[in-house]
Design a protein around this motif. Structure first.
Motif, short mmCIF file in Angstrom:
data_model
loop_
_atom_site.label_atom_id
_atom_site.label_comp_id
_atom_site.label_asym_id
_atom_site.label_seq_id
_atom_site.Cartn_x
_atom_site.Cartn_y
_atom_site.Cartn_z
N MET A 144 -14.53 4.58 -5.62
CA MET A 144 -14.83 5.09 -3.84
C MET A 144 -15.15 6.34 -4.14
SD MET A 144 -15.00 2.69 -1.85
CE MET A 144 -14.04 1.18 -1.71
N VAL A 145 -14.68 7.48 -4.84
CA VAL A 145 -14.81 8.71 -5.01
C VAL A 145 -16.37 9.04 -5.27
CG1 VAL A 145 -14.49 10.91 -6.25
CG2 VAL A 145 -12.49 9.49 -5.39
N LYS A 146 -16.67 8.22 -6.19
CA LYS A 146 -18.34 8.30 -6.50
C LYS A 146 -19.23 7.46 -5.70
CE LYS A 146 -16.88 8.69 -11.45
NZ LYS A 146 -17.64 9.15 -12.38
N LEU A 147 -18.86 6.58 -4.85
CA LEU A 147 -19.76 5.49 -3.99
C LEU A 147 -19.82 6.28 -2.64
CD1 LEU A 147 -18.73 2.03 -5.01
CD2 LEU A 147 -20.84 3.07 -5.23
N LEU A 148 -18.56 6.77 -2.11
CA LEU A 148 -18.61 7.24 -0.59
C LEU A 148 -19.83 8.35 -0.43
CD1 LEU A 148 -14.66 7.10 0.21
CD2 LEU A 148 -16.72 5.43 0.92
N PRO A 149 -20.08 9.20 -1.19
CA PRO A 149 -20.99 10.35 -0.75
C PRO A 149 -22.31 9.65 -0.70
CG PRO A 149 -19.54 11.18 -2.59
CD PRO A 149 -19.09 9.88 -2.16
N PHE A 150 -22.66 8.65 -1.23
CA PHE A 150 -24.17 7.88 -1.13
C PHE A 150 -24.38 7.28 0.21
CE2 PHE A 150 -23.53 7.90 -5.77
CZ PHE A 150 -24.76 8.38 -6.11
N PHE A 151 -23.07 7.13 0.84
CA PHE A 151 -23.25 6.42 2.18
C PHE A 151 -22.85 7.30 3.27
CE2 PHE A 151 -22.15 2.93 -0.84
CZ PHE A 151 -23.15 1.98 -0.25
N GLY A 152 -23.05 8.84 2.89
CA GLY A 152 -22.57 9.84 3.82
C GLY A 152 -21.27 9.79 4.30
N ILE A 153 -20.34 9.44 3.48
CA ILE A 153 -18.84 9.38 3.93
C ILE A 153 -18.11 10.43 2.93
CG2 ILE A 153 -16.63 8.32 4.01
CD1 ILE A 153 -18.73 5.57 4.39
N ASN A 154 -17.40 11.17 3.64
CA ASN A 154 -16.63 12.36 2.66
C ASN A 154 -15.75 11.50 1.67
OD1 ASN A 154 -15.25 14.63 1.69
ND2 ASN A 154 -14.85 15.39 3.58
N LYS A 155 -15.83 12.16 0.43
CA LYS A 155 -15.30 11.32 -0.96
C LYS A 155 -13.76 11.58 -0.74
CE LYS A 155 -15.06 15.61 -3.78
NZ LYS A 155 -15.60 16.07 -4.97
N TYR A 156 -13.03 12.35 0.19
CA TYR A 156 -11.71 12.39 0.40
C TYR A 156 -11.15 11.16 1.01
CZ TYR A 156 -12.20 17.23 -1.67
OH TYR A 156 -12.43 18.31 -2.43
N TRP A 157 -11.95 10.36 1.63
CA TRP A 157 -11.74 9.22 2.46
C TRP A 157 -11.08 8.01 1.30
CZ3 TRP A 157 -10.09 8.28 7.37
CH2 TRP A 157 -10.49 9.04 8.18
N SER A 158 -11.31 8.35 0.11
CA SER A 158 -10.86 7.47 -0.81
C SER A 158 -9.59 7.35 -0.91
CB SER A 158 -11.68 7.70 -2.36
OG SER A 158 -11.16 9.15 -2.63
N VAL A 159 -8.87 8.32 -0.66
CA VAL A 159 -7.34 8.26 -0.84
C VAL A 159 -6.75 7.22 0.31
CG1 VAL A 159 -5.19 9.45 0.10
CG2 VAL A 159 -7.22 10.63 -1.17
N ALA A 160 -7.61 6.63 1.21
CA ALA A 160 -7.14 5.61 1.76
C ALA A 160 -6.90 4.29 1.23
CB ALA A 160 -8.17 5.40 3.06
N CYS A 161 -7.69 4.29 0.07
CA CYS A 161 -7.20 3.26 -0.97
C CYS A 161 -5.81 2.83 -1.50
CB CYS A 161 -8.25 3.22 -2.04
SG CYS A 161 -10.01 2.97 -1.73
N ILE A 162 -4.98 3.70 -1.18
CA ILE A 162 -3.76 3.61 -1.55
C ILE A 162 -3.17 2.65 -0.70
CG2 ILE A 162 -1.49 4.66 -1.27
CD1 ILE A 162 -2.96 7.26 -2.18
N VAL A 163 -3.59 2.33 0.53
CA VAL A 163 -3.15 1.12 1.24
C VAL A 163 -4.26 0.17 1.43
CG1 VAL A 163 -2.53 0.52 3.72
CG2 VAL A 163 -2.14 2.72 2.81
#
Length: 57
Positions: free
Chosen positions: A17-36
């Motif tokens: 997710m850290v690598k994919l999210l920036p391609f979609f214009g989403i901040n990479k720090y949102w990947s922390v939401a994957c904990i849930v």
């Protein structure tokens, strides 16, 4: 032992997710939401919405 599996599975979803999210214009720090687990589903939905927006342009 269950906590260790949770940590491993979270890491296996956060790293891509850290690598994919920036391609979609989403901040990479949102990947922390994957904990849930629902956070992963929400991020995949958000990426899908962004993909349809990118296709329309």
């Amino acid at each position: 032992m269950g906590g260790m599996w949770w940590f491993i599975l979270s890491a296996l979803t956060i790293i891509p997710m850290v690598k994919l999210l920036p391609f979609f214009g989403i901040n990479k720090y949102w990947s922390v939401a994957c904990i849930v687990p629902l956070g992963t589903v929400a991020l995949l939905w958000w990426m899908g919405v962004k993909l349809t927006e990118l296709e329309r342009k």
